[in-house]
Design an enzyme around this catalytic site. Structure first.
Site, PDB file in Angstrom:
ATOM      1  CG  HIS B 216      -1.443  -9.857   1.056  1.00  0.00           C
ATOM      2  ND1 HIS B 216      -0.443  -9.022   0.023  1.00  0.00           N
ATOM      3  CD2 HIS B 216      -2.449  -8.837   1.239  1.00  0.00           C
ATOM      4  CE1 HIS B 216      -0.966  -8.125  -0.355  1.00  0.00           C
ATOM      5  NE2 HIS B 216      -2.001  -7.651   0.053  1.00  0.00           N
ATOM      6  CB  SER B 220      -9.062 -10.668  -2.616  1.00  0.00           C
ATOM      7  OG  SER B 220      -8.212  -9.809  -2.200  1.00  0.00           O
ATOM      8  CE  LYS B 244     -12.219  -2.241 -11.115  1.00  0.00           C
ATOM      9  NZ  LYS B 244     -12.856  -3.354 -11.223  1.00  0.00           N
ATOM     10  CG  ASP B 245      -7.206  -0.399  -5.593  1.00  0.00           C
ATOM     11  OD1 ASP B 245      -8.439  -0.827  -6.019  1.00  0.00           O
ATOM     12  OD2 ASP B 245      -6.292  -1.512  -5.149  1.00  0.00           O
ATOM     13  CD  GLU B 288     -19.680  15.004  13.590  1.00  0.00           C
ATOM     14  OE1 GLU B 288     -20.690  15.964  13.723  1.00  0.00           O
ATOM     15  OE2 GLU B 288     -18.776  14.990  12.692  1.00  0.00           O
TER      16      GLU B 288
END
Lengths: 255, 489
Positions: B216, B220, B244-245, B288
């Site tokens: 922030h 972005s 959207k998220d 894994e």
């Protein structure tokens, strides 16, 4: 200390060792059976579970424990409370100490786990020529392709040995067992167990039924899981559709 | 956090709180009106998805911890009790178990996004490094968590991985003893792993907060890799990116739910349903899936690093720094550079050959002097492969961020991604598996491990020096509009 060198052992020495193993003990691919419990809507067949439980009780339970399954769980096989109480009461368990500080035997209750055939692992080994009969509660989860594997193992015994193979005392040849040499004698054969519901009494059928039962024992919530999953995914698909509409609507004014 | 004058809220309760602790103002600034580039594609969903997974893991993990017993005699049984007797326990555990995998899926896509679109470049280096730290913490947490059910793979995976630390010179043995809490993997190991498995997720939360804070500050990145220049280039975070998220997270959960409800054990290993037994080693110890590429890199180093190789690599490193990375050499001239290149590669190749052909008659006894053993080399390579991510912003200092405008970088980035998948496959197979002729799995892992390091240490610096790149659009808004016009026409 050997553990300390395990990494280098894996890198360097596994190479020759495992190729030797591969030469001596390759197992063919496990054949797939038709199971009522496979697929996204699969369910257990209660009749098959009851037959499988009968096989476990009459054959497997003489060596193998199943200590994670409780008598009350048998409800899933279609037994009612009284039947379960009656089944449990056939076994006795050690309880205690009582008020006098003594241990005592009592009839098993539905809340008790299946009674193990041996008091401890060493006793189990001693009674089985040094080989430990593993607990069967999780068997189909603890082997790759477990349900098919158990069926294959039950039907994979061969009397005729491949050329040049010798078995020592207490060993049997099984096509699907890792390394092929297994300490368990062939546990099932045609007509060795009598079914009351008229199902054919063949080795193949027995193998299917015991595998069915063990699959349930390892994964008792399978039906509930798949049912819940269907509802959850249906809800999510609708929700996703709605949210996509919301997103489109919000973004529509900027392009 | 800013000193800008605060806007009053209409709601009196909100205003009362906000005038004393401006938490509503902060939320409004950081998640409400926060200016976000308008051209995000779907790759930009995965930060929010990773955050969702972190919260899911902590929520389910706390419930599991209420029922779990960290004792080697009881751990396996307590997990089975959760699966059978705790109400909804099977669901909570399957959410947690598969959650680890889906957390890694989200984070791997998030990392790929960062690399492909150059999100690590100035001024976002620290943001990126905080991300790598989160990734490392996640790996530690996931590994430790896999030990807790105390199945066969738990025990033997822990044995292999903790033994790696013994390769560190001088302090290795002490570190292993400290990890184990004794001289073998036993109850003290399990109890400290449980304590750490409960602690580390909250450390991750802390670093995630720093990661978001740093985000922030710089804002972005975006698929074009251009900084927003005017208000036209950005949208307020809410409602555009919240909606959207939200949609992206639900789609992700659908895939996650398919695994939870229909193939909950598909990503695990059957051996972990066998209680741990120190006397029986599983035939193949496999970590894994999300560790497999790094496991392949670990196993790829089967040779000692003798002093010739180290000297050769050192000279090559000097060459790379002086002539490629610095753009203009600072200390050396062209002739010395040529000499470095020839001498460095010669020494490195000679050292490797001397190591592989122990029978060489040349008086090269120094070749036997290997400061870095194969095992330690493997450990260094494995940690180094992640360490390279930390210095990535300086390995690639090309002025253009997004691969969209760097055709060569784009091709190599795609090859790199494929090679990571191949490394993952190599990690899942036995070391001696033969593909054809003499070519076995170790060689496959070696080739792609070599490419992995070459990508970071040679290809990226060369590209940032020599790649021209395409012409950049003037602004985000212009690029978006011209694309919309093309689509409309």
């Amino acid at each position: 200390m050997f553990v300390r060198n395990i990494l280098s052992a894996i890198i360097i020495s596994v190479a020759p060792v495992s190729s030797v193993l591969a030469a001596g003990g390759d197992t063919p691919p496990i054949p797939s059976q038709d199971w009522s419990f496979s697929g996204p809507f699969g369910t257990y067949d209660k009749a098959a579970l009851q037959r499988g439980y009968k096989i476990y009780r009459e054959v497997c339970a003489s060596c193998h424990s199943m200590k994670r399954v409780r008598f009350r769980n048998l409800e899933a096989l279609g037994y009612n409370e009284d039947q379960i109480k009656a089944i449990a009461a056939e076994y006795s368990v050690e309880d205690g100490p009582n008020e006098d500080g003594d241990m005592f035997e009592r009839a098993a209750l539905p809340s008790d786990a299946f009674i193990s055939p041996f008091p401890n692992d060493n006793a189990a080994k001693a009674a089985n020529g040094g080989a430990f009969p593993p607990d069967l509660s999780l068997m189909t989860k603890a082997r790759a392709n477990g349900s098919n594997y158990v069926h294959a193992l039950m039907t994979g015994y061969k009397d005729k040995l491949p050329h040049g193979v010798e078995l020592s005392d207490g060993q049997y040849w099984n096509t699907y067992f890792t390394g092929n040499k297994i300490a368990m004698a062939p546990p099932l054969m045609d007509e060795s167990i009598s079914y009351e519901d008229g199902t054919i009494e063949t080795l193949d059928q027995y193998a299917k039924d015991i595998s069915h039962f063990l699959t349930w024992a390892a994964d008792p919530y399978m039906e509930e899981r798949k049912r819940t999953g269907f509802k959850v995914i249906l809800f999510l698909l609708i929700f996703a559709g709605v949210m996509y509409g919301v997103k489109r609507r919000i973004w529509s004014n900027i392009h | 956090m800013s000193n800008a004058p605060r806007e009053k809220f209409d709601n009196t309760v909100v205003e009362w709180v906000d005038s004393r602790l401006p938490i509503f103002t902060m939320m409004k600034n950081e998640y409400g009106v926060f200016p976000t580039p308008r051209n995000f594609n779907w790759f930009w969903n995965f930060g929010a998805i990773a955050m969702f997974m972190l919260i899911t893991m902590i929520a389910t993990g706390i419930v599991l911890a209420m029922h779990y017993t960290a004792d080697t005699k009881l751990a396996f049984d307590s997990v089975e009790r959760i699966m059978r007797d705790v109400n909804g326990g099977w669901l909570i555990r399957y959410i947690h178990m598969n959650g680890a995998s889906f957390f890694f899926i989200a984070v791997y896509i998030h990392i790929f996004r960062g690399m492909y679109y150059g999100s690590y470049k100035a001024p976002r280096e620290l943001l990126w490094i905080l991300g790598v730290i989160i990734f490392l913490l996640m790996m530690a947490t996931a590994f430790i968590g896999y030990v807790l059910p105390w199945g066969q793979m738990s025990l033997w995976g822990a044995t292999v991985i903790t033994n790696l630390f013994s390769a560190i010179p001088f302090v290795g043995e002490s570190i292993v003893t400290l990890l184990w809490g004794g001289f073998s993997i036993d109850n003290p190991t399990l109890t400290r792993f449980f304590a750490l498995h409960y602690l580390l997720p909250f450390v991750i939360v802390g670093v995630v907060l720093l990661h978001i804070w740093a985000l922030h500050v710089t804002g972005s990145n975006n698929p074009l890799g251009l900084e927003p220049k005017s208000k036209k280039d950005t949208l307020p975070f809410h409602p555009y990116y919240t909606s959207k998220d939200f949609f992206g997270i639900i789609v992700f959960i659908i895939f996650y739910a398919i695994f939870i409800f229909y193939m909950p054990d598909a990503l695990g290993h059957p051996d972990n349903y066998i209680p741990a037994n120190p006397l029986v080693t599983p035939p193949h110890i496999v970590p894994e899936w999300y560790f497999l590429p790094f496991y392949a890199i670990l196993r790829a180093v089967t040779f000692n690093m003798n002093i010739y190789m180290l000297a050769g690599l050192g000279l090559l490193a000097v060459f790379m720094v002086e002539f490629i990375w610095r753009h203009k050499p600072k200390y050396l001239n062209g002739f010395l550079g040529f000499l470095l290149l020839v001498l460095g590669s010669g020494l490195a190749v000679f050292g490797l050959l001397a190591d592989l052909n122990q029978g060489w008659e040349i008086p090269m006894s120094a070749a036997n002097l290997a400061p870095i053993s194969a095992k330690f080399g493997g450990v260094l390579a494995m940690f180094g492969s992640i360490g390279l991510l930390v210095i990535l912003p300086w390995l690639d200092n090309h002025p253009i961020r997004s691969a969209r405008f760097r055709p060569l970088f784009r091709i190599f980035m795609i090859i790199f991604t494929i090679s990571v998948f191949i490394l993952g496959y190599a990690g899942s197979q036995a070391a001696d598996k033969v593909y054809f002729m003499e070519f076995n799995n170790t060689m496959l892992a070696q080739i792609f491990t070599g490419f992995y390091f070459m990508f970071f240490l040679i290809i990226l610096p060369l590209l940032s020096r020599f790649e021209k790149g395409r012409e950049l659009p003037k602004s985000i808004n212009e690029a978006v509009l011209s694309k919309a016009q093309k689509a409309g026409a």
